[in-house]
Design a protein around this motif. Structure first.
Motif, PDB file in Angstrom:
ATOM      1  N   CYS A   1      41.496 -70.972  11.433  1.00  0.00           N
ATOM      2  CA  CYS A   1      42.518 -70.132  12.043  1.00  0.00           C
ATOM      3  C   CYS A   1      43.478 -71.068  12.760  1.00  0.00           C
ATOM      4  O   CYS A   1      43.115 -71.675  13.780  1.00  0.00           O
ATOM      5  CB  CYS A   1      41.900 -69.135  13.002  1.00  0.00           C
ATOM      6  N   ALA A   2      44.668 -71.183  12.216  1.00  0.00           N
ATOM      7  CA  ALA A   2      45.678 -72.057  12.796  1.00  0.00           C
ATOM      8  C   ALA A   2      46.600 -71.258  13.695  1.00  0.00           C
ATOM      9  O   ALA A   2      47.074 -70.179  13.317  1.00  0.00           O
ATOM     10  CB  ALA A   2      46.481 -72.722  11.688  1.00  0.00           C
ATOM     11  N   ALA A   3      46.850 -71.798  14.878  1.00  0.00           N
ATOM     12  CA  ALA A   3      47.678 -71.101  15.860  1.00  0.00           C
ATOM     13  C   ALA A   3      48.995 -71.824  16.069  1.00  0.00           C
ATOM     14  O   ALA A   3      49.051 -73.059  16.030  1.00  0.00           O
ATOM     15  CB  ALA A   3      46.930 -71.003  17.183  1.00  0.00           C
TER      16      ALA A   3
ATOM     17  N   ARG B   1      37.828 -74.345  26.621  1.00  0.00           N
ATOM     18  CA  ARG B   1      37.501 -75.770  26.652  1.00  0.00           C
ATOM     19  C   ARG B   1      36.516 -76.155  25.553  1.00  0.00           C
ATOM     20  O   ARG B   1      36.222 -77.335  25.385  1.00  0.00           O
ATOM     21  CB  ARG B   1      36.900 -76.140  28.013  1.00  0.00           C
ATOM     22  N   GLY B   2      35.978 -75.164  24.866  1.00  0.00           N
ATOM     23  CA  GLY B   2      35.029 -75.440  23.804  1.00  0.00           C
ATOM     24  C   GLY B   2      33.618 -75.664  24.279  1.00  0.00           C
ATOM     25  O   GLY B   2      32.746 -76.037  23.486  1.00  0.00           O
ATOM     26  N   ASP B   3      33.358 -75.405  25.571  1.00  0.00           N
ATOM     27  CA  ASP B   3      32.036 -75.686  26.112  1.00  0.00           C
ATOM     28  C   ASP B   3      31.145 -74.457  26.208  1.00  0.00           C
ATOM     29  O   ASP B   3      30.034 -74.531  26.758  1.00  0.00           O
ATOM     30  CB  ASP B   3      32.149 -76.356  27.485  1.00  0.00           C
ATOM     31  N   GLY B   4      31.626 -73.339  25.688  1.00  0.00           N
ATOM     32  CA  GLY B   4      30.808 -72.132  25.676  1.00  0.00           C
ATOM     33  C   GLY B   4      30.987 -71.403  24.367  1.00  0.00           C
ATOM     34  O   GLY B   4      32.119 -71.101  23.966  1.00  0.00           O
TER      35      GLY B   4
ATOM     36  N   ASN C   1      41.562 -78.458  19.690  1.00  0.00           N
ATOM     37  CA  ASN C   1      42.764 -78.092  20.439  1.00  0.00           C
ATOM     38  C   ASN C   1      43.955 -78.974  20.051  1.00  0.00           C
ATOM     39  O   ASN C   1      45.103 -78.537  20.130  1.00  0.00           O
ATOM     40  CB  ASN C   1      42.508 -78.155  21.932  1.00  0.00           C
ATOM     41  N   GLY C   2      43.686 -80.181  19.616  1.00  0.00           N
ATOM     42  CA  GLY C   2      44.769 -81.049  19.175  1.00  0.00           C
ATOM     43  C   GLY C   2      45.448 -80.541  17.921  1.00  0.00           C
ATOM     44  O   GLY C   2      46.633 -80.765  17.696  1.00  0.00           O
ATOM     45  N   LYS C   3      44.685 -79.829  17.083  1.00  0.00           N
ATOM     46  CA  LYS C   3      45.236 -79.250  15.857  1.00  0.00           C
ATOM     47  C   LYS C   3      45.517 -77.760  16.005  1.00  0.00           C
ATOM     48  O   LYS C   3      45.902 -77.110  15.034  1.00  0.00           O
ATOM     49  CB  LYS C   3      44.267 -79.479  14.696  1.00  0.00           C
ATOM     50  N   SER C   4      45.278 -77.224  17.206  1.00  0.00           N
ATOM     51  CA  SER C   4      45.501 -75.790  17.452  1.00  0.00           C
ATOM     52  C   SER C   4      44.776 -74.935  16.413  1.00  0.00           C
ATOM     53  O   SER C   4      45.342 -73.972  15.871  1.00  0.00           O
ATOM     54  CB  SER C   4      47.003 -75.461  17.449  1.00  0.00           C
TER      55      SER C   4
END
Length: 116
Positions: free
Chosen positions: A22-24, A54-57, A74-77
């Motif tokens: 899923c690209a944002a 944050r990707g931690d949950g 997050n760098g590639k959204s």
């Protein structure tokens, strides 16, 4: 505003794997919690998995726990859903959803069909 585009769906045999993406759009992707939902024909849309901003949950529906993995870059959204050991009951249209402070955005979905 965030625009979401899902990809990676298709037809696969039971036991196979698919990886959804899923690209944002936009620069604020990293501030959104991200969700995957699915909807089978004639059924209500149901939660599949989620990941914190944050990707931690991460959280999973019981029906996919141990088989699906949600992740994000997050760098590639982009948020991903790795689906292994697929079952016919995983068939449906898969949607990604971005949520932040009451904002709620949905993609158009990608179809996943698992044959027995």
């Amino acid at each position: 505003q965030v625009q979401l585009v899902e990809s990676g769906g298709g037809l696969v045999q039971a036991g196979g794997s698919l990886r959804l993406s899923c690209a944002a759009s936009g620069r604020t992707f990293g501030t959104y919690d991200m969700y995957w939902y699915r909807q089978a024909p004639g059924m209500v849309r149901e939660f599949v998995a989620s990941i914190s901003w944050r990707g931690d949950g991460t959280y999973y529906a019981d029906s996919v726990k141990g088989r699906f993995t949600i992740s994000r870059d997050n760098g590639k959204s982009t948020v991903y859903l790795q689906m292994n050991s697929l079952k016919p009951e995983d068939t449906g249209k898969y949607y990604c959803n971005a949520v932040r402070f009451g904002e709620d955005y949905w993609g158009q979905g990608t179809q996943v069909t698992v044959s027995s």
